[in-house]
Write a protein that holds these residues in place. Structure first.
Motif, short mmCIF file in Angstrom:
data_model
loop_
_atom_site.label_atom_id
_atom_site.label_comp_id
_atom_site.label_asym_id
_atom_site.label_seq_id
_atom_site.Cartn_x
_atom_site.Cartn_y
_atom_site.Cartn_z
N ASP A 38 0.78 -1.22 -0.02
CA ASP A 38 -0.03 -0.12 -0.09
C ASP A 38 0.75 1.28 0.04
N GLN A 39 1.91 1.14 0.79
CA GLN A 39 2.62 2.29 1.09
C GLN A 39 3.52 2.55 -0.54
N LEU A 41 2.38 1.86 -3.44
CA LEU A 41 1.24 2.54 -4.39
C LEU A 41 1.33 3.85 -3.90
N GLU A 42 1.14 4.13 -2.94
CA GLU A 42 0.69 5.53 -2.46
C GLU A 42 2.02 6.33 -2.71
N HIS A 43 3.18 6.01 -2.45
CA HIS A 43 4.33 7.00 -2.43
C HIS A 43 5.41 6.76 -3.57
N ARG A 44 5.43 5.80 -4.31
CA ARG A 44 6.09 5.08 -5.25
C ARG A 44 7.65 5.33 -4.84
#
Length: 162
Positions: A38-39, A41-44
């Motif tokens: 998830d991190q 995907l969110e922060h790349r």
């Protein structure tokens, strides 16, 4: 450059930040392996550095989860540097799909080199234990044959009646 550090150990966060801090470098600390995807995907981030031991979902499972989600298109590709507890854990890093690994305690210079290699698109095997050389039976030379200690093999010993 953005680096996601997945660990629940404060000393690892401290060591990674101390070694890699600089202009243009930011860190995301993720203390639960289950939320690394998830991190990502969110922060790349440009790199994920994961500890082998993270609470209920360690570095091997995190890396395998990333590779699985990446193959389905759910998350973008991001190289993974795994921090190992011992040299014998190298096979875990290899099998999980990590591009690099280092054995703890963290050496700042090795960490910088590994980070540069992975962000540059390469790999960093982190000095893995050498693969054992296995020669076929009966092959060898005087330099590699064991010394004769005078002991007889079972085939050479006379049979005794019991």
């Amino acid at each position: 450059m953005q680096i996601l550090v997945a660990t629940d150990a404060d000393w690892i966060v401290d060591d990674v930040v101390a070694a890699l801090s600089g202009d243009g470098v930011s860190f995301i600390v993720c203390r639960e392996g289950r939320v690394v995807c998830d991190q990502v995907l969110e922060h790349r981030p440009d790199l994920v550095i994961t500890d082998l031991q993270i609470g209920s979902m360690g570095g091997m499972a995190v890396t395998m989860d990333l590779r699985l989600d990446e193959s389905s298109g759910a998350v973008p590709y991001v190289p993974v540097l795994m921090l190992l507890d011992r040299a014998a854990d190298v096979h875990l890093a290899r099998r999980s799909g990590a591009e690099g690994w280092l054995q703890k305690p963290i050496n700042p210079l090795q960490l910088k080199r590994a980070t540069a290699a992975l962000i540059g698109g390469g790999t960093h095997p982190g000095g893995p234990a050498p693969e054992p050389v296995v020669e076929p039976e009966g092959v060898g030379n005087a330099d590699t044959e064991p010394a004769d200690d005078g002991a007889k093999s079972p085939e050479e010993e006379p049979a005794t009646a019991g």
